[in-house]
Scaffold this motif. Structure first.
Motif, PDB file in Angstrom:
ATOM      1  N   ASN A  52       7.237 -22.140 -15.143  1.00  0.00           N
ATOM      2  CA  ASN A  52       7.619 -20.853 -14.566  1.00  0.00           C
ATOM      3  C   ASN A  52       6.433 -20.213 -13.865  1.00  0.00           C
ATOM      4  OD1 ASN A  52       6.323 -18.617 -16.450  1.00  0.00           O
ATOM      5  ND2 ASN A  52       7.118 -20.215 -17.815  1.00  0.00           N
ATOM      6  N   GLY A  53       6.734 -19.400 -12.869  1.00  0.00           N
ATOM      7  CA  GLY A  53       5.676 -18.702 -12.147  1.00  0.00           C
ATOM      8  C   GLY A  53       6.235 -17.501 -11.406  1.00  0.00           C
ATOM      9  N   THR A  54       5.471 -16.434 -11.355  1.00  0.00           N
ATOM     10  CA  THR A  54       5.893 -15.211 -10.673  1.00  0.00           C
ATOM     11  C   THR A  54       5.505 -15.280  -9.202  1.00  0.00           C
ATOM     12  OG1 THR A  54       5.634 -13.919 -12.690  1.00  0.00           O
ATOM     13  CG2 THR A  54       5.672 -12.701 -10.620  1.00  0.00           C
ATOM     14  N   ALA A  55       6.497 -15.131  -8.337  1.00  0.00           N
ATOM     15  CA  ALA A  55       6.225 -15.096  -6.901  1.00  0.00           C
ATOM     16  C   ALA A  55       5.916 -13.682  -6.430  1.00  0.00           C
ATOM     17  CB  ALA A  55       7.418 -15.657  -6.125  1.00  0.00           C
ATOM     18  N   CYS A  56       6.507 -12.692  -7.112  1.00  0.00           N
ATOM     19  CA  CYS A  56       6.313 -11.306  -6.680  1.00  0.00           C
ATOM     20  C   CYS A  56       6.676 -10.365  -7.817  1.00  0.00           C
ATOM     21  CB  CYS A  56       7.183 -11.021  -5.456  1.00  0.00           C
ATOM     22  SG  CYS A  56       7.321  -9.271  -5.023  1.00  0.00           S
ATOM     23  N   ALA A  57       5.687  -9.657  -8.359  1.00  0.00           N
ATOM     24  CA  ALA A  57       5.924  -8.567  -9.312  1.00  0.00           C
ATOM     25  C   ALA A  57       5.675  -7.275  -8.541  1.00  0.00           C
ATOM     26  CB  ALA A  57       5.000  -8.682 -10.513  1.00  0.00           C
ATOM     27  N   VAL A  58       6.738  -6.564  -8.218  1.00  0.00           N
ATOM     28  CA  VAL A  58       6.688  -5.522  -7.187  1.00  0.00           C
ATOM     29  C   VAL A  58       5.661  -4.415  -7.442  1.00  0.00           C
ATOM     30  CG1 VAL A  58       8.019  -3.671  -6.096  1.00  0.00           C
ATOM     31  CG2 VAL A  58       8.990  -5.963  -6.293  1.00  0.00           C
ATOM     32  N   PRO A  59       5.656  -3.745  -8.600  1.00  0.00           N
ATOM     33  CA  PRO A  59       4.769  -2.579  -8.723  1.00  0.00           C
ATOM     34  C   PRO A  59       3.296  -2.900  -8.491  1.00  0.00           C
ATOM     35  CG  PRO A  59       6.368  -2.621 -10.507  1.00  0.00           C
ATOM     36  CD  PRO A  59       6.470  -3.939  -9.815  1.00  0.00           C
ATOM     37  N   ARG A  60       2.817  -3.978  -9.066  1.00  0.00           N
ATOM     38  CA  ARG A  60       1.393  -4.283  -8.917  1.00  0.00           C
ATOM     39  C   ARG A  60       1.061  -4.786  -7.513  1.00  0.00           C
ATOM     40  NH1 ARG A  60      -0.702  -6.545 -14.799  1.00  0.00           N
ATOM     41  NH2 ARG A  60       0.161  -4.809 -16.010  1.00  0.00           N
ATOM     42  N   LEU A  61       2.020  -5.451  -6.872  1.00  0.00           N
ATOM     43  CA  LEU A  61       1.776  -5.825  -5.480  1.00  0.00           C
ATOM     44  C   LEU A  61       1.707  -4.585  -4.595  1.00  0.00           C
ATOM     45  CD1 LEU A  61       3.721  -9.083  -4.539  1.00  0.00           C
ATOM     46  CD2 LEU A  61       1.264  -8.702  -4.733  1.00  0.00           C
ATOM     47  N   ILE A  62       2.535  -3.590  -4.891  1.00  0.00           N
ATOM     48  CA  ILE A  62       2.467  -2.339  -4.127  1.00  0.00           C
ATOM     49  C   ILE A  62       1.109  -1.676  -4.324  1.00  0.00           C
ATOM     50  CG2 ILE A  62       3.360   0.025  -4.033  1.00  0.00           C
ATOM     51  CD1 ILE A  62       6.157  -1.073  -4.318  1.00  0.00           C
ATOM     52  N   ILE A  63       0.609  -1.678  -5.569  1.00  0.00           N
ATOM     53  CA  ILE A  63      -0.726  -1.120  -5.820  1.00  0.00           C
ATOM     54  C   ILE A  63      -1.762  -1.830  -4.949  1.00  0.00           C
ATOM     55  CG2 ILE A  63      -2.584  -0.875  -7.514  1.00  0.00           C
ATOM     56  CD1 ILE A  63      -0.461  -0.603  -9.677  1.00  0.00           C
ATOM     57  N   ALA A  64      -1.754  -3.162  -5.000  1.00  0.00           N
ATOM     58  CA  ALA A  64      -2.750  -3.938  -4.254  1.00  0.00           C
ATOM     59  C   ALA A  64      -2.624  -3.711  -2.752  1.00  0.00           C
ATOM     60  CB  ALA A  64      -2.602  -5.420  -4.585  1.00  0.00           C
ATOM     61  N   LEU A  65      -1.395  -3.653  -2.250  1.00  0.00           N
ATOM     62  CA  LEU A  65      -1.186  -3.443  -0.816  1.00  0.00           C
ATOM     63  C   LEU A  65      -1.667  -2.064  -0.372  1.00  0.00           C
ATOM     64  CD1 LEU A  65       2.348  -5.036  -0.322  1.00  0.00           C
ATOM     65  CD2 LEU A  65       0.210  -5.842   0.686  1.00  0.00           C
ATOM     66  N   LEU A  66      -1.268  -1.029  -1.099  1.00  0.00           N
ATOM     67  CA  LEU A  66      -1.647   0.330  -0.711  1.00  0.00           C
ATOM     68  C   LEU A  66      -3.161   0.501  -0.723  1.00  0.00           C
ATOM     69  CD1 LEU A  66       0.976   2.561  -2.615  1.00  0.00           C
ATOM     70  CD2 LEU A  66       1.089   1.683  -0.276  1.00  0.00           C
ATOM     71  N   GLU A  67      -3.790   0.041  -1.799  1.00  0.00           N
ATOM     72  CA  GLU A  67      -5.225   0.281  -1.938  1.00  0.00           C
ATOM     73  C   GLU A  67      -6.051  -0.612  -1.019  1.00  0.00           C
ATOM     74  OE1 GLU A  67      -5.055   1.860  -6.574  1.00  0.00           O
ATOM     75  OE2 GLU A  67      -6.361   0.169  -6.057  1.00  0.00           O
ATOM     76  N   THR A  68      -5.565  -1.812  -0.734  1.00  0.00           N
ATOM     77  CA  THR A  68      -6.316  -2.741   0.118  1.00  0.00           C
ATOM     78  C   THR A  68      -6.208  -2.374   1.587  1.00  0.00           C
ATOM     79  OG1 THR A  68      -6.022  -4.560  -1.455  1.00  0.00           O
ATOM     80  CG2 THR A  68      -6.527  -5.162   0.819  1.00  0.00           C
ATOM     81  N   HIS A  69      -5.036  -1.933   2.020  1.00  0.00           N
ATOM     82  CA  HIS A  69      -4.777  -1.755   3.448  1.00  0.00           C
ATOM     83  C   HIS A  69      -4.779  -0.288   3.885  1.00  0.00           C
ATOM     84  CE1 HIS A  69      -4.117  -5.986   3.675  1.00  0.00           C
ATOM     85  NE2 HIS A  69      -3.055  -5.964   2.888  1.00  0.00           N
ATOM     86  N   GLN A  70      -5.366   0.591   3.092  1.00  0.00           N
ATOM     87  CA  GLN A  70      -5.434   2.008   3.461  1.00  0.00           C
ATOM     88  C   GLN A  70      -6.524   2.252   4.506  1.00  0.00           C
ATOM     89  OE1 GLN A  70      -7.415   4.705   0.539  1.00  0.00           O
ATOM     90  NE2 GLN A  70      -7.423   2.902  -0.835  1.00  0.00           N
ATOM     91  N   LEU A  71      -6.260   3.222   5.356  1.00  0.00           N
ATOM     92  CA  LEU A  71      -7.244   3.693   6.329  1.00  0.00           C
ATOM     93  C   LEU A  71      -7.743   5.065   5.892  1.00  0.00           C
ATOM     94  CD1 LEU A  71      -5.396   2.688   9.630  1.00  0.00           C
ATOM     95  CD2 LEU A  71      -7.071   1.355   8.322  1.00  0.00           C
ATOM     96  N   GLU A  72      -8.837   5.492   6.484  1.00  0.00           N
ATOM     97  CA  GLU A  72      -9.459   6.736   6.026  1.00  0.00           C
ATOM     98  C   GLU A  72      -8.574   7.951   6.276  1.00  0.00           C
ATOM     99  OE1 GLU A  72     -13.884   8.733   5.780  1.00  0.00           O
ATOM    100  OE2 GLU A  72     -13.489   7.161   7.253  1.00  0.00           O
ATOM    101  N   ASP A  73      -7.730   7.891   7.316  1.00  0.00           N
ATOM    102  CA  ASP A  73      -6.846   9.024   7.598  1.00  0.00           C
ATOM    103  C   ASP A  73      -5.584   9.008   6.733  1.00  0.00           C
ATOM    104  OD1 ASP A  73      -5.446   6.921   8.655  1.00  0.00           O
ATOM    105  OD2 ASP A  73      -5.389   7.674  10.714  1.00  0.00           O
ATOM    106  N   GLY A  74      -5.489   8.046   5.811  1.00  0.00           N
ATOM    107  CA  GLY A  74      -4.341   7.980   4.908  1.00  0.00           C
ATOM    108  C   GLY A  74      -3.268   7.008   5.347  1.00  0.00           C
ATOM    109  N   GLU A  75      -3.338   6.521   6.573  1.00  0.00           N
ATOM    110  CA  GLU A  75      -2.357   5.530   7.010  1.00  0.00           C
ATOM    111  C   GLU A  75      -2.559   4.214   6.252  1.00  0.00           C
ATOM    112  OE1 GLU A  75      -2.466   5.055  11.218  1.00  0.00           O
ATOM    113  OE2 GLU A  75      -1.578   7.022  11.614  1.00  0.00           O
ATOM    114  N   ILE A  76      -1.476   3.444   6.159  1.00  0.00           N
ATOM    115  CA  ILE A  76      -1.523   2.170   5.432  1.00  0.00           C
ATOM    116  C   ILE A  76      -0.972   1.079   6.341  1.00  0.00           C
ATOM    117  CG2 ILE A  76      -0.699   0.891   3.422  1.00  0.00           C
ATOM    118  CD1 ILE A  76      -0.344   3.700   2.080  1.00  0.00           C
ATOM    119  N   LEU A  77      -1.771   0.059   6.586  1.00  0.00           N
ATOM    120  CA  LEU A  77      -1.349  -1.044   7.444  1.00  0.00           C
ATOM    121  C   LEU A  77      -0.383  -1.961   6.698  1.00  0.00           C
ATOM    122  CD1 LEU A  77      -4.771  -2.010   9.083  1.00  0.00           C
ATOM    123  CD2 LEU A  77      -2.949  -0.586  10.058  1.00  0.00           C
ATOM    124  N   ILE A  78       0.632  -2.437   7.401  1.00  0.00           N
ATOM    125  CA  ILE A  78       1.570  -3.415   6.849  1.00  0.00           C
ATOM    126  C   ILE A  78       1.078  -4.806   7.252  1.00  0.00           C
ATOM    127  CG2 ILE A  78       3.960  -4.206   6.772  1.00  0.00           C
ATOM    128  CD1 ILE A  78       3.621  -1.398   5.708  1.00  0.00           C
TER     129      ILE A  78
END
Length: 519
Positions: free
Chosen positions: A464-490
């Motif tokens: 078994n293996g997890t392909a996507c655990a949503v809440p923690r991926l959202i954490i990683a995405l928001l914090e990794t791809h944030q810009l200084e003005d608050g925008e978040i890159l997709i």
């Protein structure tokens, strides 16, 4: 002469007849630590576990040391061996009683035949012998019934003790606690905790508030603490991430599945969750007043009691329970979208927000393979996870998890941790485990093999293996791809799944409809 297919079907029918025998008879068992506190009666199991007791007896020293290495300190393998030896003796005695009963039945049939032929010179002796055999048969019937109950009790007591034995361990697994985890690979470079201007990065809670993505306060009114509403782009991120992960798995041959959220406790136990006392992690469903949600140290849960599943792995594992899988159908590869429910809670700043919640959406991979193919299946899952997280442009590392972190079922387990710059820490976002035949022996899932003889069956392996655990991926995405003005890159690879590919970033103060038109 039967064809190969015909002989296989005969073997399947024999297996069905065998597994129809309930494993548990509803008897009361005493606790391993107490002889005077009975367990409540439980329902019969629908699965017939096949633990390899002979292997346990022949490798008792290794199994005991393996348990110690995995921090299972309340297991006494010598007790399992003793219970097994006692069971084998009693089972042999039962077989002898049945043999005597069958011998009497055969002799009785011969006497009836003599009486039918009206042999007067033999009739008197035959009638006397018939009466004698009838008395012996009556006594044997009672003895067989008593011995069957005794053997069933012994078998249940044996399994109750042996079910706590963990799986064997892969030779490469480090021994010890989480600090002993082996670093396999690091992808990317951790982002600094400050912007180029020197200003600090925001954590996911600040970013979620800035974009109105998550509502914990109102969810608390509906369900209590550690539940949440995903709103606006937060809800769309979940939909995008799950569909993206499912598509990546389908491209690798996985069949999509939507699983039940409820499972029987027997499934939970068979998959390797075996607490000896009260279970703090599982939500149990109480369908009637007679069911006891909280257990004492000596209590035993009813195998049929329903609970909310902590992962889609469990219902996927149960899908093929009590079945013999044709070898040509292997491997069976499935990817499931389901809800995960975890009752445990841990306070502290590192667990705030979305990091540790009671309910979340998860995409889970699950494979059933032949015995010699599970290592390759585990590697495939790790490769898929790596591709997904690379596509999401995250910095992450792969760890070969040590013995204390394997749980009961895993032979080997790899964790993936993403760097979460707002939290200033690594956080687990995924794992993959090879459970070999640990689960399939308890769920009775087998395949036909050609050795040692044609139409022999052997237990398959599960991975078994997890392909996507949503809440923690959202954490990683928001914090990794944030810009200084608050925008978040997709991330570019995720954009086709987010608002039709028309949005490349989340803009502060923009509603979903405005995001679509702002591009």
């Amino acid at each position: 002469m039967l064809s190969r297919k015909g002989s296989q079907m005969s073997a399947i029918r024999r297996a069905i007849l065998w597994r129809a025998r309930p494993f548990s008879t509803g008897v009361q068992l005493t606790s391993r630590n107490s002889t005077d506190v009975p367990r409540p009666p439980v329902s019969a199991r629908q699965f017939n576990p096949h633990l390899n007791y002979r292997y346990i007896r022949e490798n008792a020293a290794y199994i005991q040391q393996n348990a110690i290495n995995r921090n299972v300190l309340d297991l006494d393998v010598s007790r399992v061996v003793s219970l097994y030896d006692t069971f084998v003796t009693a089972d042999f005695e039962l077989a002898e009683l049945r043999r005597r009963r069958n011998k009497i039945a055969t002799e009785m049939a011969t006497i009836v035949d003599i009486l039918k032929k009206n042999r007067k010179d033999e009739a008197v002796e035959a009638l006397n012998r018939k009466k004698q055999l009838a008395e012996e048969g009556k006594t044997l019937k009672k003895l067989v019934s008593e011995k069957e109950e005794q053997v069933a009790d012994m078998q249940a007591a044996l399994y109750e003790e042996a079910r706590h034995i963990p799986n064997n361990t892969h030779p490469s697994v480090p021994i010890g606690d989480e600090s002993k985890a082996g670093l396999v690979d690091t992808v990317g470079r951790p982002r600094a905790a400050v912007f180029e201007s020197g200003g600090p990065l925001r954590d996911h809670m600040e970013l979620a508030a800035l974009h109105d993505l998550v509502d914990f306060e109102r969810a608390g009114k509906a369900a209590g603490s550690s539940f949440y509403y995903l709103r606006n782009a937060g809800a769309l991120l979940e939909m995008a991430l799950t569909r993206y992960a499912v598509d990546r798995c389908i491209a690798r041959g996985f069949v999509p599945v939507i699983t039940p959220d409820l499972i029987r406790h027997e499934v939970l136990e068979a998959c390797g969750f075996n607490p000896r006392t009260e279970d703090p992690q599982t939500y149990y469903i109480e369908p009637h007043a007679a069911s006891d949600a909280r257990l004492t140290v000596n209590a035993r849960r009813d195998p049929m009691q329903l609970c909310l599943s902590a992962t889609a792995e469990f219902p996927l594992a149960a899908m093929y329970a009590n079945e013999i899988v044709m070898s040509e159908k292997l491997p069976i590869k499935m990817v499931a979208l389901g809800k995960s429910f975890r009752a445990e809670g841990q306070a502290g700043a590192t667990n705030r927000g979305l990091y540790r919640v009671h309910q979340f959406t998860k995409v889970e991979m699950f494979s059933i393979t032949a015995k010699g193919e599970s290592d390759n299946a585990l590697k495939e899952m790790v490769d898929i996870q790596k591709e997904i997280f690379e596509d999401l442009e995250l910095c992450f590392r792969i760890l070969n998890m040590p013995t204390y972190d394997l749980g009961a079922p895993a032979y080997q387990k790899f964790d993936m941790e993403a760097w979460m710059p707002g939290r200033k820490a690594w956080g687990e976002i995924s794992s993959a485990s090879n459970c070999t035949d640990y689960q399939t022996r308890r769920l009775n899932i087998r395949q036909f093999v050609s050795s040692p003889s044609p139409n022999t069956t052997d237990f398959v392996h599960t991975i078994n293996g997890t392909a996507c655990a949503v809440p923690r991926l959202i954490i990683a995405l928001l914090e990794t791809h944030q810009l200084e003005d608050g925008e978040i890159l997709i991330p570019e690879k995720l954009r086709p799944y987010f608002l039709g590919g028309n949005v490349d970033r989340l803009r502060v103060g923009k509603e979903v409809l405005e995001l679509m038109h702002a591009h």
